[in-house]
Write a protein that holds these residues in place. Structure first.
Motif, PDB file in Angstrom:
ATOM      1  N   ASN A  81     -36.533   9.348  -0.498  1.00  6.95           N
ATOM      2  CA  ASN A  81     -38.008   9.640  -1.119  1.00  6.95           C
ATOM      3  C   ASN A  81     -38.792  10.413  -0.152  1.00  6.95           C
ATOM      4  O   ASN A  81     -39.272  10.000   1.177  1.00  6.95           O
ATOM      5  N   LYS A  82     -39.089  11.565  -0.541  1.00  9.05           N
ATOM      6  CA  LYS A  82     -40.001  12.640   0.235  1.00  9.05           C
ATOM      7  C   LYS A  82     -41.209  12.214   0.372  1.00  9.05           C
ATOM      8  O   LYS A  82     -42.233  12.634   1.128  1.00  9.05           O
ATOM      9  N   ALA A  83     -41.918  11.157  -0.175  1.00  7.37           N
ATOM     10  CA  ALA A  83     -42.971  10.427  -0.179  1.00  7.37           C
ATOM     11  C   ALA A  83     -43.210   9.655   0.992  1.00  7.37           C
ATOM     12  O   ALA A  83     -44.433   9.462   1.410  1.00  7.37           O
ATOM     13  N   LEU A  84     -42.146   9.315   1.647  1.00  3.58           N
ATOM     14  CA  LEU A  84     -42.176   8.213   2.645  1.00  3.58           C
ATOM     15  C   LEU A  84     -41.917   8.774   3.878  1.00  3.58           C
ATOM     16  O   LEU A  84     -40.862  10.030   3.981  1.00  3.58           O
ATOM     17  N   PRO A  85     -42.275   8.213   5.002  1.00  9.03           N
ATOM     18  CA  PRO A  85     -42.073   8.831   6.493  1.00  9.03           C
ATOM     19  C   PRO A  85     -40.369   8.711   6.645  1.00  9.03           C
ATOM     20  O   PRO A  85     -39.897   7.814   6.168  1.00  9.03           O
ATOM     21  N   ASP A  86     -39.728   9.809   7.400  1.00 11.79           N
ATOM     22  CA  ASP A  86     -38.374   9.791   7.858  1.00 11.79           C
ATOM     23  C   ASP A  86     -38.195   8.522   8.310  1.00 11.79           C
ATOM     24  O   ASP A  86     -38.716   8.067   9.351  1.00 11.79           O
ATOM     25  N   PRO A  87     -37.308   7.647   8.058  1.00 11.83           N
ATOM     26  CA  PRO A  87     -36.837   6.479   8.795  1.00 11.83           C
ATOM     27  C   PRO A  87     -36.069   6.522  10.028  1.00 11.83           C
ATOM     28  O   PRO A  87     -36.113   5.437  10.952  1.00 11.83           O
ATOM     29  N   GLY A  88     -35.670   7.914  10.358  1.00 11.07           N
ATOM     30  CA  GLY A  88     -35.070   7.856  11.575  1.00 11.07           C
ATOM     31  C   GLY A  88     -33.652   7.608  11.510  1.00 11.07           C
ATOM     32  O   GLY A  88     -33.061   7.493  10.319  1.00 11.07           O
ATOM     33  N   SER A  89     -32.816   7.392  12.559  1.00 10.50           N
ATOM     34  CA  SER A  89     -31.297   6.745  12.498  1.00 10.50           C
ATOM     35  C   SER A  89     -31.458   5.552  11.893  1.00 10.50           C
ATOM     36  O   SER A  89     -32.439   4.586  12.129  1.00 10.50           O
ATOM     37  N   TRP A  90     -30.193   5.126  11.588  1.00 12.97           N
ATOM     38  CA  TRP A  90     -29.877   3.580  11.338  1.00 12.97           C
ATOM     39  C   TRP A  90     -30.293   2.806  12.344  1.00 12.97           C
ATOM     40  O   TRP A  90     -31.090   1.604  12.138  1.00 12.97           O
ATOM     41  N   ASP A  91     -29.885   3.011  13.565  1.00 21.40           N
ATOM     42  CA  ASP A  91     -30.351   1.941  14.587  1.00 21.40           C
ATOM     43  C   ASP A  91     -31.934   1.803  14.917  1.00 21.40           C
ATOM     44  O   ASP A  91     -32.259   0.744  14.870  1.00 21.40           O
ATOM     45  N   GLU A  92     -32.420   3.064  14.531  1.00 23.37           N
ATOM     46  CA  GLU A  92     -33.931   3.082  14.791  1.00 23.37           C
ATOM     47  C   GLU A  92     -34.601   2.256  13.865  1.00 23.37           C
ATOM     48  O   GLU A  92     -35.500   1.400  13.820  1.00 23.37           O
ATOM     49  N   TYR A  93     -34.118   2.452  12.309  1.00 25.77           N
ATOM     50  CA  TYR A  93     -34.772   1.698  11.360  1.00 25.77           C
ATOM     51  C   TYR A  93     -34.537   0.094  11.402  1.00 25.77           C
ATOM     52  O   TYR A  93     -35.134  -0.742  11.264  1.00 25.77           O
ATOM     53  N   PHE A  94     -33.172  -0.130  11.939  1.00 21.60           N
ATOM     54  CA  PHE A  94     -32.840  -1.611  12.102  1.00 21.60           C
ATOM     55  C   PHE A  94     -33.887  -2.322  12.926  1.00 21.60           C
ATOM     56  O   PHE A  94     -34.533  -3.156  12.460  1.00 21.60           O
ATOM     57  N   GLU A  95     -34.461  -1.660  13.961  1.00 22.04           N
ATOM     58  CA  GLU A  95     -35.466  -2.191  14.862  1.00 22.04           C
ATOM     59  C   GLU A  95     -36.745  -2.173  14.323  1.00 22.04           C
ATOM     60  O   GLU A  95     -37.588  -3.177  14.204  1.00 22.04           O
ATOM     61  N   THR A  96     -36.937  -1.154  13.466  1.00 21.04           N
ATOM     62  CA  THR A  96     -38.374  -1.008  12.866  1.00 21.04           C
ATOM     63  C   THR A  96     -38.478  -1.991  11.823  1.00 21.04           C
ATOM     64  O   THR A  96     -39.409  -2.667  11.748  1.00 21.04           O
ATOM     65  N   PHE A  97     -37.504  -2.223  11.104  1.00 20.44           N
ATOM     66  CA  PHE A  97     -37.162  -3.287   9.879  1.00 20.44           C
ATOM     67  C   PHE A  97     -37.469  -4.522  10.313  1.00 20.44           C
ATOM     68  O   PHE A  97     -38.231  -5.096   9.886  1.00 20.44           O
ATOM     69  N   LEU A  98     -36.873  -5.024  11.404  1.00 17.51           N
ATOM     70  CA  LEU A  98     -37.048  -6.161  12.048  1.00 17.51           C
ATOM     71  C   LEU A  98     -38.338  -6.623  12.624  1.00 17.51           C
ATOM     72  O   LEU A  98     -39.010  -7.551  12.427  1.00 17.51           O
ATOM     73  N   ALA A  99     -38.928  -5.610  12.980  1.00 22.97           N
ATOM     74  CA  ALA A  99     -40.311  -5.622  13.558  1.00 22.97           C
ATOM     75  C   ALA A  99     -41.429  -5.767  12.517  1.00 22.97           C
ATOM     76  O   ALA A  99     -42.574  -5.992  12.686  1.00 22.97           O
ATOM     77  N   GLY A 100     -40.936  -5.423  11.288  1.00 22.23           N
ATOM     78  CA  GLY A 100     -41.869  -5.537  10.144  1.00 22.23           C
ATOM     79  C   GLY A 100     -42.852  -4.241   9.992  1.00 22.23           C
ATOM     80  O   GLY A 100     -43.716  -4.042   9.249  1.00 22.23           O
ATOM     81  N   ASN A 101     -42.373  -2.969  10.787  1.00 19.16           N
ATOM     82  CA  ASN A 101     -43.070  -2.063  11.019  1.00 19.16           C
ATOM     83  C   ASN A 101     -42.734  -0.825   9.663  1.00 19.16           C
ATOM     84  O   ASN A 101     -42.577   0.291  10.148  1.00 19.16           O
ATOM     85  N   VAL A 102     -42.229  -1.273   8.498  1.00 23.60           N
ATOM     86  CA  VAL A 102     -41.681  -0.378   7.634  1.00 23.60           C
ATOM     87  C   VAL A 102     -43.056  -0.214   6.599  1.00 23.60           C
ATOM     88  O   VAL A 102     -44.097  -0.925   6.689  1.00 23.60           O
TER      89      VAL A 102
END
Length: 160
Positions: free
Chosen positions: A11-32
């Motif tokens: 989705n081009k309207a959303l920020p790049d989520p980074g790598s899977w490992d980065e996103y995993f931590e971001t998701f758990l922190a609720g920073n999505v």
């Protein structure tokens, strides 16, 4: 989490989520983008006590779509003929919806389908191919802690 990750990648309207490992931590922190998944799900689960809400689970729809569509019919107070029910089951199957541009959102201006199609795989449990064993353990612990105050069974199963 895996679905959110791939959706945010394409989705081009959303920020790049980074790598899977980065996103995993971001998701758990609720920073999505949509905030904590746990808070979101628990908030809607609590609404069932004061609002007529039907909860369905993807795993159940894949296992027995006709049964789940009957649940929807009953919830809506409808009674459809068997041939109509069969058409609904067919037209809402993942493979048919993936081929249908009306359901498989294809908008190259907003979505980069080269990174990930809108309707990706439709496979129950495929998240196991994304999570490492350490991530699975961490997620299960986090899930247990954050969902302990709810009766919701989210059908999660570990890698073991």
């Amino acid at each position: 989490m895996v679905s959110y990750y791939h959706f945010q990648r394409m989705n081009k309207a959303l920020p790049d989520p980074g790598s899977w490992d980065e996103y995993f931590e971001t998701f758990l922190a609720g920073n999505v983008v949509w905030g904590s998944w746990f808070d979101h799900v628990k908030g809607w689960w609590k609404k069932k006590d004061s609002h007529p809400i039907l909860y369905l689970f993807y795993e159940d729809m894949r296992k027995d779509p006709k049964r789940e569509i009957r649940k929807i019919m009953e919830f809506l107070g409808k009674n459809l003929k068997e041939e109509i029910l069969d058409k609904i089951v067919y037209n809402t199957s993942f493979d048919v919806m993936k081929r249908n541009p009306m359901t498989n959102y294809i908008n190259e201006i907003k979505m980069n389908h080269n990174l990930s199609p809108f309707l990706r795989k439709g496979v129950v449990g495929d998240w196991k191919n994304q999570f490492t064993e350490a991530q699975n353990k961490q997620f299960n612990e986090y899930h247990e802690k954050n969902m302990a105050d709810t009766s919701l069974d989210t059908h999660f199963r570990g890698l073991s």
